[in-house]
Motif scaffolding. Structure first.
Motif, PDB file in Angstrom:
ATOM      1  N   GLY A 154       0.819  -1.193   0.000  1.00 16.91           N
ATOM      2  CA  GLY A 154       0.000   0.000   0.000  1.00 16.91           C
ATOM      3  C   GLY A 154       0.855   1.247   0.000  1.00 16.91           C
ATOM      4  N   ALA A 155       0.216   2.379  -0.099  1.00 15.17           N
ATOM      5  CA  ALA A 155       0.928   3.631  -0.213  1.00 15.17           C
ATOM      6  C   ALA A 155       1.451   4.121   1.121  1.00 15.17           C
ATOM      7  CB  ALA A 155       0.013   4.678  -0.823  1.00 15.17           C
ATOM      8  N   GLY A 156       0.802   3.753   2.203  1.00 20.61           N
ATOM      9  CA  GLY A 156       1.198   4.259   3.504  1.00 20.61           C
ATOM     10  C   GLY A 156       1.337   3.141   4.513  1.00 20.61           C
ATOM     11  N   VAL A 157       1.566   3.534   5.768  1.00 19.58           N
ATOM     12  CA  VAL A 157       1.646   2.583   6.868  1.00 19.58           C
ATOM     13  C   VAL A 157       0.225   2.173   7.252  1.00 19.58           C
ATOM     14  CG1 VAL A 157       2.386   2.223   9.237  1.00 19.58           C
ATOM     15  CG2 VAL A 157       3.780   3.630   7.691  1.00 19.58           C
ATOM     16  N   SER A 158       0.002   0.887   7.324  1.00 18.44           N
ATOM     17  CA  SER A 158      -1.328   0.374   7.609  1.00 18.44           C
ATOM     18  C   SER A 158      -1.334  -0.327   8.964  1.00 18.44           C
ATOM     19  CB  SER A 158      -1.756  -0.599   6.503  1.00 18.44           C
ATOM     20  OG  SER A 158      -3.025  -1.147   6.787  1.00 18.44           O
ATOM     21  N   GLN A 159      -2.310   0.007   9.787  1.00 14.72           N
ATOM     22  CA  GLN A 159      -2.422  -0.613  11.099  1.00 14.72           C
ATOM     23  C   GLN A 159      -3.783  -1.264  11.245  1.00 14.72           C
ATOM     24  OE1 GLN A 159      -0.394   3.052  13.381  1.00 14.72           O
ATOM     25  NE2 GLN A 159      -0.696   1.240  14.671  1.00 14.72           N
ATOM     26  N   SER A 160      -3.809  -2.402  11.918  1.00 17.88           N
ATOM     27  CA  SER A 160      -5.081  -3.074  12.175  1.00 17.88           C
ATOM     28  C   SER A 160      -5.044  -3.762  13.531  1.00 17.88           C
ATOM     29  CB  SER A 160      -5.364  -4.094  11.060  1.00 17.88           C
ATOM     30  OG  SER A 160      -4.343  -5.083  11.015  1.00 17.88           O
TER      31      SER A 160
ATOM     32  N   ARG B  20      -1.341  -5.001  14.796  1.00 16.53           N
ATOM     33  CA  ARG B  20      -0.515  -5.265  13.617  1.00 16.53           C
ATOM     34  C   ARG B  20      -0.130  -3.980  12.917  1.00 16.53           C
ATOM     35  NH1 ARG B  20      -0.307  -9.539   9.279  1.00 16.53           N
ATOM     36  NH2 ARG B  20       0.141  -8.428   7.324  1.00 16.53           N
ATOM     37  N   CYS B  21       1.077  -3.985  12.363  1.00 11.93           N
ATOM     38  CA  CYS B  21       1.555  -2.842  11.579  1.00 11.93           C
ATOM     39  C   CYS B  21       2.181  -3.337  10.285  1.00 11.93           C
ATOM     40  CB  CYS B  21       2.589  -2.043  12.368  1.00 11.93           C
ATOM     41  SG  CYS B  21       3.392  -0.743  11.390  1.00 11.93           S
ATOM     42  N   ASP B  22       1.670  -2.817   9.155  1.00  5.19           N
ATOM     43  CA  ASP B  22       2.276  -3.073   7.852  1.00  5.19           C
ATOM     44  C   ASP B  22       3.007  -1.804   7.421  1.00  5.19           C
ATOM     45  OD1 ASP B  22      -0.192  -5.080   7.752  1.00  5.19           O
ATOM     46  OD2 ASP B  22       1.259  -5.694   6.231  1.00  5.19           O
ATOM     47  N   PRO B  23       4.324  -1.797   7.443  1.00  2.11           N
ATOM     48  CA  PRO B  23       5.046  -0.569   7.083  1.00  2.11           C
ATOM     49  C   PRO B  23       5.043  -0.348   5.575  1.00  2.11           C
ATOM     50  CG  PRO B  23       6.583  -2.352   7.442  1.00  2.11           C
ATOM     51  CD  PRO B  23       5.208  -2.902   7.760  1.00  2.11           C
ATOM     52  N   ILE B  24       5.531   0.791   5.179  1.00  4.19           N
ATOM     53  CA  ILE B  24       5.702   1.071   3.756  1.00  4.19           C
ATOM     54  C   ILE B  24       6.748   0.094   3.213  1.00  4.19           C
ATOM     55  CG2 ILE B  24       6.531   2.775   2.086  1.00  4.19           C
ATOM     56  CD1 ILE B  24       5.344   4.935   3.979  1.00  4.19           C
ATOM     57  N   SER B  25       6.437  -0.474   2.051  1.00  3.95           N
ATOM     58  CA  SER B  25       7.321  -1.481   1.463  1.00  3.95           C
ATOM     59  C   SER B  25       8.742  -0.943   1.306  1.00  3.95           C
ATOM     60  CB  SER B  25       6.769  -1.889   0.095  1.00  3.95           C
ATOM     61  OG  SER B  25       7.619  -2.841  -0.516  1.00  3.95           O
ATOM     62  N   GLY B  26       9.708  -1.721   1.766  1.00  2.31           N
ATOM     63  CA  GLY B  26      11.105  -1.325   1.630  1.00  2.31           C
ATOM     64  C   GLY B  26      11.647  -0.512   2.782  1.00  2.31           C
ATOM     65  N   HIS B  27      10.767  -0.093   3.685  1.00  3.55           N
ATOM     66  CA  HIS B  27      11.248   0.685   4.831  1.00  3.55           C
ATOM     67  C   HIS B  27      11.933  -0.238   5.829  1.00  3.55           C
ATOM     68  CE1 HIS B  27       8.889   4.720   4.541  1.00  3.55           C
ATOM     69  NE2 HIS B  27       9.589   4.438   3.450  1.00  3.55           N
ATOM     70  N   VAL B  28      13.157   0.115   6.155  1.00  8.32           N
ATOM     71  CA  VAL B  28      13.978  -0.710   7.024  1.00  8.32           C
ATOM     72  C   VAL B  28      13.647  -0.483   8.496  1.00  8.32           C
ATOM     73  CG1 VAL B  28      16.373  -1.034   7.770  1.00  8.32           C
ATOM     74  CG2 VAL B  28      15.851  -0.847   5.341  1.00  8.32           C
ATOM     75  N   SER B  29      13.357   0.755   8.829  1.00 10.11           N
ATOM     76  CA  SER B  29      13.137   1.108  10.235  1.00 10.11           C
ATOM     77  C   SER B  29      11.652   1.132  10.555  1.00 10.11           C
ATOM     78  CB  SER B  29      13.751   2.482  10.538  1.00 10.11           C
ATOM     79  OG  SER B  29      15.141   2.463  10.322  1.00 10.11           O
TER      80      SER B  29
ATOM     81  N   ALA C  35       9.962   9.780   9.327  1.00  6.68           N
ATOM     82  CA  ALA C  35       9.108   8.671   9.735  1.00  6.68           C
ATOM     83  C   ALA C  35       7.686   8.935   9.262  1.00  6.68           C
ATOM     84  CB  ALA C  35       9.143   8.513  11.253  1.00  6.68           C
ATOM     85  N   PHE C  36       7.068   7.953   8.652  1.00  4.67           N
ATOM     86  CA  PHE C  36       5.691   8.042   8.187  1.00  4.67           C
ATOM     87  C   PHE C  36       4.818   7.233   9.145  1.00  4.67           C
ATOM     88  CE2 PHE C  36       6.260  10.090   4.088  1.00  4.67           C
ATOM     89  CZ  PHE C  36       7.618   9.906   3.865  1.00  4.67           C
ATOM     90  N   PHE C  37       3.774   7.872   9.619  1.00  3.57           N
ATOM     91  CA  PHE C  37       2.934   7.269  10.641  1.00  3.57           C
ATOM     92  C   PHE C  37       1.686   6.633  10.044  1.00  3.57           C
ATOM     93  CE2 PHE C  37       4.613   8.404  14.815  1.00  3.57           C
ATOM     94  CZ  PHE C  37       5.597   9.317  14.473  1.00  3.57           C
ATOM     95  N   GLY C  38       1.235   5.562  10.696  1.00  2.00           N
ATOM     96  CA  GLY C  38      -0.075   5.002  10.401  1.00  2.00           C
ATOM     97  C   GLY C  38      -1.142   5.740  11.183  1.00  2.00           C
ATOM     98  N   GLN C  39      -2.392   5.345  10.976  1.00  2.00           N
ATOM     99  CA  GLN C  39      -3.508   6.020  11.648  1.00  2.00           C
ATOM    100  C   GLN C  39      -3.705   5.557  13.081  1.00  2.00           C
ATOM    101  OE1 GLN C  39      -6.655   5.776   8.360  1.00  2.00           O
ATOM    102  NE2 GLN C  39      -6.813   7.892   9.090  1.00  2.00           N
ATOM    103  N   GLY C  40      -3.025   4.465  13.440  1.00  2.00           N
ATOM    104  CA  GLY C  40      -3.078   4.034  14.818  1.00  2.00           C
ATOM    105  C   GLY C  40      -4.173   3.025  15.105  1.00  2.00           C
ATOM    106  N   THR C  41      -4.007   2.328  16.216  1.00  2.00           N
ATOM    107  CA  THR C  41      -5.039   1.447  16.771  1.00  2.00           C
ATOM    108  C   THR C  41      -5.446   2.028  18.116  1.00  2.00           C
ATOM    109  OG1 THR C  41      -4.207  -0.561  15.710  1.00  2.00           O
ATOM    110  CG2 THR C  41      -5.545  -0.829  17.704  1.00  2.00           C
ATOM    111  N   ARG C  42      -6.737   2.308  18.244  1.00  2.00           N
ATOM    112  CA  ARG C  42      -7.241   2.800  19.522  1.00  2.00           C
ATOM    113  C   ARG C  42      -7.648   1.614  20.374  1.00  2.00           C
ATOM    114  NH1 ARG C  42      -8.856   7.597  21.494  1.00  2.00           N
ATOM    115  NH2 ARG C  42      -8.746   8.570  19.429  1.00  2.00           N
TER     116      ARG C  42
END
Lengths: 113, 114
Positions: A1-7, A22-31, A102-109
């Motif tokens: 996906g285009a951004g960081v995805s959290q579920s 769960r966190c799916d980072p941006i593809s290729g991001h090492v950190s 750093a690119f952030f996801g929308q978070g899990t509440r």
């Protein structure tokens, strides 16, 4: 996906339950980073991964908190025996390396009842 | 312990008013400085950053920030706000010895009235 995805986006847990975020980072991001944001506060650092290696876990509040990133991509933050004070938004962020934006996801509440 | 202070928790402005949000940090060594913005229902986004060089930094959407080392401050400014600037703004720093670890202030909620 285009951004960081959290579920999931929202999780309600009964006190004492275990949860996994769960966190799916941006593809290729090492950190990859996890932050905890309590109501009315700014995010607070929990832990940092470089690929699959957890290089800093100094922010994890107790041994009930555990994070992993076994293949250097998707990460899971696990909280065992949840307590009310664990209620917060859990943010994941990723970056190409440790010193770049750093690119952030929308978070899990998480709400513990 | 190092901290980041944002003195204004809530700010209400009318459109076209000027904005200045305060940020002070307590660490005495070399730092990198950031402003992040979170629009309603969206994720945190980087607004601007300062690493070195010209202490006046320009970011997206007409925002700018000035690093004043002697005052340990990195205030955010915009000459004329718009309704779409309604958001929460977070100041953050990283220390040179742990440059990956963002330390955030508690945030300022800005409401711009049309």
């Amino acid at each position: 996906g285009a951004g960081v995805s959290q579920s999931p986006r929202y999780k309600v847990a009964k006190r004492g339950q275990d949860v996994a975020l769960r966190c799916d980072p941006i593809s290729g991001h090492v950190s990859l980073f996890w932050y905890q944001q309590a109501l009315g506060q700014g995010p607070e650092f929990l832990t940092y991964f470089q690929n699959e290696a957890q290089l800093d876990k100094s922010g994890l509040p107790s041994d009930r908190f555990f994070a992993e990133r076994p293949e250097g991509s998707v990460s899971t933050l696990k909280i065992q025996r949840t307590q009310q004070e664990d209620s917060a938004v859990y943010l994941c962020a990723s970056s190409t390396n440790r010193d770049t934006e750093a690119f952030f996801g929308q978070g899990t509440r998480l709400t513990v009842v | 312990a190092q901290s980041v202070s944002q003195h204004n928790h809530h700010v209400i402005l009318s459109e076209a008013a000027s904005l200045e949000l305060g940020c002070n940090y307590s660490y005495g060594g070399t730092v990198n400085l950031f402003w992040y913005v979170q629009y309603p229902g969206q994720h945190l986004q980087l607004l601007l950053k300062y690493f070195s060089g010209d202490p006046l930094v320009k970011g997206i959407k007409g925002f700018e920030a000035e690093f004043i080392k002697s005052k340990f401050s990195f205030n955010l400014r915009k000459p004329s706000v718009q309704w779409s600037d309604t958001a929460e703004y977070f100041c953050a720093v990283t220390r040179m010895d742990s440059s990956y670890k963002l330390i955030f202030g508690s945030g300022t909620r800005l409401l711009v009235r049309p």
